[in-house]
Design a protein around this motif. Structure first.
Motif, PDB file in Angstrom:
ATOM      1  N   GLU A 135     106.945  37.314  18.027  1.00 19.52           N
ATOM      2  CA  GLU A 135     106.309  37.718  16.769  1.00 19.52           C
ATOM      3  C   GLU A 135     106.444  39.215  16.566  1.00 19.52           C
ATOM      4  OE1 GLU A 135     102.276  37.108  14.135  1.00 19.52           O
ATOM      5  OE2 GLU A 135     102.133  36.810  16.303  1.00 19.52           O
ATOM      6  N   ILE A 136     106.913  39.614  15.390  1.00 19.96           N
ATOM      7  CA  ILE A 136     106.948  41.028  15.034  1.00 19.96           C
ATOM      8  C   ILE A 136     105.767  41.324  14.123  1.00 19.96           C
ATOM      9  CG2 ILE A 136     109.408  41.380  15.410  1.00 19.96           C
ATOM     10  CD1 ILE A 136     109.896  40.929  12.453  1.00 19.96           C
ATOM     11  N   GLY A 137     105.148  42.495  14.320  1.00 20.90           N
ATOM     12  CA  GLY A 137     103.916  42.807  13.605  1.00 20.90           C
ATOM     13  C   GLY A 137     102.783  41.921  14.047  1.00 20.90           C
ATOM     14  N   ALA A 138     102.627  41.767  15.376  1.00 17.80           N
ATOM     15  CA  ALA A 138     101.710  40.762  15.923  1.00 17.80           C
ATOM     16  C   ALA A 138     100.258  41.201  15.971  1.00 17.80           C
ATOM     17  CB  ALA A 138     102.161  40.366  17.337  1.00 17.80           C
ATOM     18  N   SER A 139      99.970  42.492  15.763  1.00 23.71           N
ATOM     19  CA  SER A 139      98.605  43.006  15.846  1.00 23.71           C
ATOM     20  C   SER A 139      98.006  42.700  17.222  1.00 23.71           C
ATOM     21  CB  SER A 139      97.742  42.449  14.717  1.00 23.71           C
ATOM     22  OG  SER A 139      96.477  43.066  14.684  1.00 23.71           O
ATOM     23  N   ALA A 140      97.005  41.841  17.303  1.00 28.78           N
ATOM     24  CA  ALA A 140      96.414  41.488  18.600  1.00 28.78           C
ATOM     25  C   ALA A 140      97.015  40.211  19.181  1.00 28.78           C
ATOM     26  CB  ALA A 140      94.907  41.316  18.458  1.00 28.78           C
ATOM     27  N   GLY A 141      98.008  39.645  18.503  1.00 29.91           N
ATOM     28  CA  GLY A 141      98.673  38.455  19.021  1.00 29.91           C
ATOM     29  C   GLY A 141      97.865  37.180  18.890  1.00 29.91           C
ATOM     30  N   LEU A 142      96.891  37.144  17.997  1.00 28.81           N
ATOM     31  CA  LEU A 142      96.052  35.942  17.889  1.00 28.81           C
ATOM     32  C   LEU A 142      96.878  34.723  17.496  1.00 28.81           C
ATOM     33  CD1 LEU A 142      92.879  37.413  16.150  1.00 28.81           C
ATOM     34  CD2 LEU A 142      93.311  37.090  18.601  1.00 28.81           C
ATOM     35  N   ALA A 231      99.197  36.066  26.225  1.00 31.70           N
ATOM     36  CA  ALA A 231     100.322  36.419  25.351  1.00 31.70           C
ATOM     37  C   ALA A 231     100.510  37.925  25.451  1.00 31.70           C
ATOM     38  CB  ALA A 231     100.061  36.002  23.908  1.00 31.70           C
ATOM     39  N   GLU A 232     101.745  38.345  25.542  1.00 33.98           N
ATOM     40  CA  GLU A 232     102.040  39.773  25.688  1.00 33.98           C
ATOM     41  C   GLU A 232     102.390  40.367  24.329  1.00 33.98           C
ATOM     42  OE1 GLU A 232     105.036  42.736  28.196  1.00 33.98           O
ATOM     43  OE2 GLU A 232     105.628  40.662  27.792  1.00 33.98           O
ATOM     44  N   VAL A 233     101.720  41.475  23.984  1.00 27.95           N
ATOM     45  CA  VAL A 233     102.054  42.224  22.771  1.00 27.95           C
ATOM     46  C   VAL A 233     102.321  43.662  23.185  1.00 27.95           C
ATOM     47  CG1 VAL A 233     101.347  42.918  20.458  1.00 27.95           C
ATOM     48  CG2 VAL A 233     100.570  40.720  21.374  1.00 27.95           C
ATOM     49  N   VAL A 234     103.547  44.137  22.934  1.00 30.84           N
ATOM     50  CA  VAL A 234     103.942  45.476  23.371  1.00 30.84           C
ATOM     51  C   VAL A 234     103.888  46.445  22.206  1.00 30.84           C
ATOM     52  CG1 VAL A 234     105.395  44.576  25.215  1.00 30.84           C
ATOM     53  CG2 VAL A 234     106.396  44.991  22.968  1.00 30.84           C
TER      54      VAL A 234
END
Length: 334
Positions: A135-142, A231-234
């Motif tokens: 996901e691009i632009g995932a914010s907090a990955g919810l 979930a990993e969000v970088v």
């Protein structure tokens, strides 16, 4: 400025926030009250940034008179009579609110899982493989955990038992019988938020409209799901995150995003598209690649009605699968 405020007031009314519609109508009648905050920045993102920053100030307990009108802060006064106290907060916190306009709103709207998961089921049916979700632009990955949400529709339900229940999620149906298994979930954001952090949770809540109890409940429920589903969000821009993107044998690689293209520069949007196209050209039946989006028809603005679009390689033909209001519910499948 007055035209921009009136346009956003109409959008707020259409999307079910009488409180924000009223505040923006009053602001349009008294443009001097917001001029010191907005200046010449009158785009949708800036108006939403103003509303969100004020909401955060309320949630932090720093505007008790205004908080009395905000259900999210325990307020019981009429939300439609909040303008005088709202105007006072604009005047008293002008510098902080101006600073808040510099960052894009972090909505991470859970309702957008409805169009996204429907599109993901379409990929799963076509590919017959586990999903590698990016996901691009995932914010907090919810929404990277959206396969752990439950979707209700007329005559049935899809998904596991979950704290997140999306009522009236779908009109018509995506392929709910498709086997969906997510093997990997990763995302990026220029300013990723940790869904377990109270400060981050408060920031996310500040961008939910305070008189929309169902959206507030969905967001808080999504925090529960995030606590048990990794979930990993970088911290990275979309184009850099997709640099070197390639399909992978044995999984369907899916790049998805929702209501974020309007925040990309023209150059970055072109790099994103080019990276996906190049990866798609290398896709095979054993290593397919999909680009799934839920965006406005005109990516330069945040439209009230958005479309679910899918490109699936090999082939890469573009298909419009459905449409929905900007917050995703209900999604009508075409």
């Amino acid at each position: 400025m007055r035209r921009a405020l009136l346009a956003q007031a109409r959008a707020s009314a259409e999307l079910g926030s009488p409180m924000y519609a009223e505040l923006l109508l009053r602001a349009a009648d008294e443009p001097d009250a917001v001029a010191g905050v907005l200046g010449d920045r009158t785009g949708t993102r800036h108006i939403l940034g103003m509303l969100g920053t004020v909401h955060r100030i309320v949630l932090e307990g720093r505007a008790p008179e205004l908080a009395a009108h905000y259900p999210t802060a325990g307020g019981t006064e009429d939300p439609l009579r909040a303008w005088p106290a709202f105007r006072d907060v604009l005047a008293g916190h002008a510098a902080e609110i101006r600073e808040g306009l510099a960052e894009p709103p972090q909505t991470n709207e859970v309702g957008r899982a409805a169009p996204l998961v429907g599109g993901l089921l379409t990929v799963a049916e076509a590919a017959g493989l586990p999903v590698r979700l990016l996901e691009i632009g995932a914010s907090a990955g919810l929404n990277l955990r959206a396969d752990h949400f439950r979707f209700l529709y007329e005559g049935g339900a899809y998904g596991p038992e979950s704290p997140v229940v999306l009522a009236d999620a779908w009109r018509g149906l995506p392929p709910v019988g498709a086997p969906l298994a997510v093997a990997e979930r990763r995302g990026c954001d220029p300013n990723p938020l940790d869904a377990s952090s109270p400060d981050a949770q408060r920031r996310l809540l500040s961008y939910v409209w305070p008189d929309q109890a169902e959206r507030v409940a969905r967001l808080r429920a999504a925090f529960e799901v995030a606590a048990r589903v990794p979930a990993e969000v970088v911290r990275m821009g979309a184009a850099d995150f997709l640099d070197g993107l390639a399909p992978r044998e044995g999984v369907a690689t899916v790049v998805w995003h929702s209501t974020m293209r309007a925040y990309l520069s023209r150059d970055e949007a072109a790099r994103v598209d080019r990276g996906i196209e190049e990866a798609g050209a290398a896709a095979t039946a054993a290593a397919p690649l999909a680009h799934l989006s839920f965006e406005g028809r005109d990516a330069s603005r945040l439209d009230a009605v958005q479309v679910v679009t899918l490109r699936l390689w090999p082939g890469g033909e573009r298909a419009v699968l459905g449409e929905a209001p900007a917050h995703g519910l209900p999604t009508t499948w075409l």
